[in-house]
Every structure is written in structure tokens, then in C-alpha cells.
Design a protein around this motif. Structure first.
Motif, PDB file in Angstrom:
ATOM      1  N   ALA A  40       0.967  -1.211   0.174  1.00 28.46           N
ATOM      2  CA  ALA A  40       0.128   0.154  -0.176  1.00 28.46           C
ATOM      3  C   ALA A  40       0.880   1.159  -0.003  1.00 28.46           C
ATOM      4  N   ASN A  41       2.119   1.054  -0.091  1.00 32.83           N
ATOM      5  CA  ASN A  41       2.972   2.376   0.116  1.00 32.83           C
ATOM      6  C   ASN A  41       2.931   3.366  -1.034  1.00 32.83           C
ATOM      7  N   GLY A  42       2.566   2.841  -2.114  1.00 27.96           N
ATOM      8  CA  GLY A  42       2.325   3.838  -3.370  1.00 27.96           C
ATOM      9  C   GLY A  42       1.183   4.734  -3.063  1.00 27.96           C
ATOM     10  N   ALA A  43      -0.199   3.908  -2.675  1.00 24.52           N
ATOM     11  CA  ALA A  43      -1.395   4.706  -2.100  1.00 24.52           C
ATOM     12  C   ALA A  43      -1.108   5.626  -0.959  1.00 24.52           C
ATOM     13  N   PHE A  44       0.015   5.337   0.102  1.00 25.63           N
ATOM     14  CA  PHE A  44       0.320   6.068   0.936  1.00 25.63           C
ATOM     15  C   PHE A  44       1.040   7.432   0.410  1.00 25.63           C
ATOM     16  N   MET A  45       1.832   7.135  -0.467  1.00 35.58           N
ATOM     17  CA  MET A  45       2.315   8.189  -1.108  1.00 35.58           C
ATOM     18  C   MET A  45       1.790   9.244  -1.577  1.00 35.58           C
ATOM     19  N   GLY A  46       0.501   8.727  -2.336  1.00 35.12           N
ATOM     20  CA  GLY A  46      -0.470   9.405  -2.918  1.00 35.12           C
ATOM     21  C   GLY A  46      -1.323  10.077  -2.032  1.00 35.12           C
ATOM     22  N   ILE A  47      -1.812   9.732  -1.028  1.00 33.04           N
ATOM     23  CA  ILE A  47      -2.683  10.213   0.085  1.00 33.04           C
ATOM     24  C   ILE A  47      -1.718  11.625   0.489  1.00 33.04           C
ATOM     25  N   GLY A  48      -0.411  11.333   0.929  1.00 36.56           N
ATOM     26  CA  GLY A  48       0.441  12.336   1.436  1.00 36.56           C
ATOM     27  C   GLY A  48       0.593  13.469   0.211  1.00 36.56           C
ATOM     28  N   ALA A  49       0.845  13.088  -0.870  1.00 33.54           N
ATOM     29  CA  ALA A  49       0.980  14.185  -1.912  1.00 33.54           C
ATOM     30  C   ALA A  49      -0.297  14.846  -2.334  1.00 33.54           C
ATOM     31  N   ILE A 187       6.129   7.625   6.602  1.00 33.28           N
ATOM     32  CA  ILE A 187       7.356   7.783   5.537  1.00 33.28           C
ATOM     33  C   ILE A 187       7.145   7.922   4.055  1.00 33.28           C
ATOM     34  N   ALA A 188       6.198   7.000   3.784  1.00 33.78           N
ATOM     35  CA  ALA A 188       5.636   7.167   2.205  1.00 33.78           C
ATOM     36  C   ALA A 188       4.889   8.491   2.088  1.00 33.78           C
ATOM     37  N   GLY A 189       4.095   8.759   2.865  1.00 35.74           N
ATOM     38  CA  GLY A 189       3.606  10.117   2.976  1.00 35.74           C
ATOM     39  C   GLY A 189       4.351  11.273   2.831  1.00 35.74           C
ATOM     40  N   LEU A 190       5.534  11.390   3.510  1.00 29.63           N
ATOM     41  CA  LEU A 190       6.594  12.153   3.455  1.00 29.63           C
ATOM     42  C   LEU A 190       7.160  12.202   2.092  1.00 29.63           C
ATOM     43  N   ALA A 191       7.383  11.269   1.648  1.00 30.56           N
ATOM     44  CA  ALA A 191       8.242  11.197   0.278  1.00 30.56           C
ATOM     45  C   ALA A 191       7.057  11.586  -0.770  1.00 30.56           C
ATOM     46  N   GLY A 192       5.952  11.469  -0.436  1.00 27.63           N
ATOM     47  CA  GLY A 192       4.939  11.995  -1.565  1.00 27.63           C
ATOM     48  C   GLY A 192       4.916  13.495  -1.403  1.00 27.63           C
TER      49      GLY A 192
END
Length: 286
Positions: A40-49, A187-192
Motif C-alpha cells: 500500500a506504500n504507493g497509495a500512502f504516497m499518493g495520500i500524502g501528496a 514515511i511514504a507520505g513524507l516522500a509523496g
């Protein structure tokens, strides 16, 4: 320093993307270190972005607030979906988290008034500076290093090796899984967030299945037995498209082949401290 100015003008986005991809690889490293094959890390990145972009574009919030929001939103979502999904394991957990990623993509597509739908969000302020990425990566590496050597880190390792035995030893397996899942989402959200405020534009297709596979490939390629492994894997897979521009349409095929080769011949990844120690020992004996 004219050469450096010229280099930075051309390759600054690539250099900063190396840092954000390293953060993504470390985000899934955290869940893998607890034995969770969560995709789900791609999705978490998107949510953060999207959260951070909306905070800066629509609410006029300063960048530090956007960073905090971009990390908090996926953490909350991870906590909510973690309750039912973390009861699964192996391929079933991977399937459930991949399905969640598709749900996030469909939600973004169908909330056009807020997210721009299929057209995405354009004109995001370019707030990300090189030191934001460098500081974020340094802090995450330091925090994960401390976590790895802590009681919780040893519990993660025990759960990965044998979940049942870890539970019999008194480790709260469900709580530790949730911690790994939520921190990985942060961390994924931070990257996003950093990526969104670097590239001006974000769209729903950037955070789907392809991104999830790419993040996993980075980490498996580098190896999960050391924090340097995911960073090395992200470095290679970020530079690879630049080195093979003529084959850009086959990027996912190449990623898949790399993953297969690594699993077959280097199951612990490129950066395996135990293997390196053996090689050093053999060299000293020779």
C-alpha cells in the motif's frame, strides 16, 4: 563552481528524486522487517501528496504544515485499514493492500472538484529544496537505525522469523505490526509530499500498481538486512531509466526481470552484510 551550477540546473530534479525514492524504499523496508508483505506504500504516497498539495494550494498553509499533514493523513488511514488487513499474511495481505491502492486511485478519479480527477493537480508550489530531502532522509535513516537496535526492532525481527513463537515469548504481535505499518505509511507520505512540491504536478496514475511494484523492487533489489540496502536499490532503479532511455517503455519489464534474478540468485539482495563479511574473510585467508 560553474560546472556544478550547470549540473544542478539539469539534474537537480533527478538528484532530489533519488532522495524521495530512497524514502519510499525505506518505508516498505519497515513493514518487510516485521514480516509484512504490504503493497500500500504507493497509495500512502499518493495520500500524502494530495493532502499536502491541497493544504498549500487551497488552504494557503506553509510548507511545514503541509509536510505534517502529508504524513498525518496516511498514518490515520493506515491505522484504520490496518485493523482488518493486518490479520492477513503473505500473498493475501499483498492482495488486500493492492486492492486498497486501487480504491484510493478510484476515489481520486471520482473527486474531480477536489483532486482534479484524471487531469490531476497542476501548479503545486515548488517548495521542496535540496536540504528538505537531505534532512528528511538523514532523520529517517537515524530513526530507523535506532529503532532497529531497540527492543521494538528486535521484536520486529522475531515476528518476521516466526510470528507464533514471538507471540509465545510475550511479544504483542498485532501492536508491533500496526506500528510498522503506520510508520511506513508516514514515511511514504513524507516522500509523496516532497515529491509533489518538487514536480509541480501530481496525478492518480502515479500512485497505482506500477508504483507499488517499483517500491518493492527497490527494496528487494538492495536487500532488507541493512538500512543501506533499500537506499542502494532505490539509487539503481532511479538511475536505470536515465541510463536506458531508449527502453523506457519496457521499464516495468526490466524491473520485473531484476526482481526475478535477485530472488533466484541473491535472495537477500545486493547489500547483504553477512555475504560481504564472508567475502572479506575469504579474501583475507587468500
Amino acid at each position: 563552481m560553474e560546472w556544478f551550477d550547470n549540473f544542478w540546473a539539469v539534474y537537480s530534479n533527478l538528484v532530489l528524486t533519488l532522495g524521495t525514492n530512497a524514502l519510499l524504499a525505506l518505508s516498505i523496508y519497515l513493514t518487510l522487517s516485521c514480516g509484512l508483505l504490504a503493497m500500500a506504500n504507493g497509495a500512502f504516497m499518493g495520500i500524502g501528496a494530495y493532502t499536502s498539495a491541497l493544504l498549500t494550494m487551497n488552504a494557503g498553509m506553509p510548507f511545514p504544515v503541509a509536510i505534517a499533514g502529508g504524513m498525518a493523513a496516511p498514518m490515520v488511514v493506515a491505522f484504520v485499514i490496518g485493523k482488518p488487513t493486518l490479520r492477513l499474511s503473505g500473498v493475501y495481505l499483498a492482495m488486500a493492500t493492492l486492492a486498497f491502492g486501487e480504491v484510493v486511485r478510484i476515489v481520486v478519479l471520482n473527486t474531480e472538484s477536489l483532486t482534479g480527477g484524471a487531469l490531476g493537480l497542476n501548479g503545486i508550489p515548488q517548495s521542496t529544496q535540496w536540504w528538505h530531502v537531505a534532512l528528511s532522509l538523514a532523520v529517517v535513516l537515524f530513526a530507523l537505525g535506532r529503532l532497529r537496535r531497540s527492543k521494538a526492532g528486535r521484536a520486529f525481527e522475531a515476528i518476521k522469523l516466526d510470528e507464533t513463537a514471538a507471540g509465545l515469548m510475550g511479544i504483542n504481535v498485532d501492536a508491533h505490526k500496526m506500528v510498522a505499518f503506520v510508520l511506513g505509511a508516514a514515511i511514504a507520505g513524507l516522500a509523496g509530499t516532497l515529491n509533489a512540491h518538487l514536480t509541480f504536478f501530481i496525478g492518480p496514475n502515479e500512485y497505482g500498481f506500477d508504483r507499488g511494484v517499483e517500491i518493492l523492487t527497490m527494496t528487494i533489489l538492495g536487500g532488507i538486512n541493512s538500512l543501506l540496502g533499500p537506499v542502494l536499490g532505490s539509487l539503481i532503479l532511479t538511475l536505470l531509466p536515465e541510463l536506458l532511455r531508449g527502453f523506457k517503455d519496457f521499464r516495468l519489464v526490466i524491473n520485473g526481470l531484476i526482481l526475478v534474478v535477485i530472488v533466484l540468485f541473491l535472495p537477500k539482495g545486493l547489500w547483504d552484510p553477512a555475504r560481504l563479511r564472508r567475502w572479506v574473510g575469504m579474501g583475507s585467508k587468500a
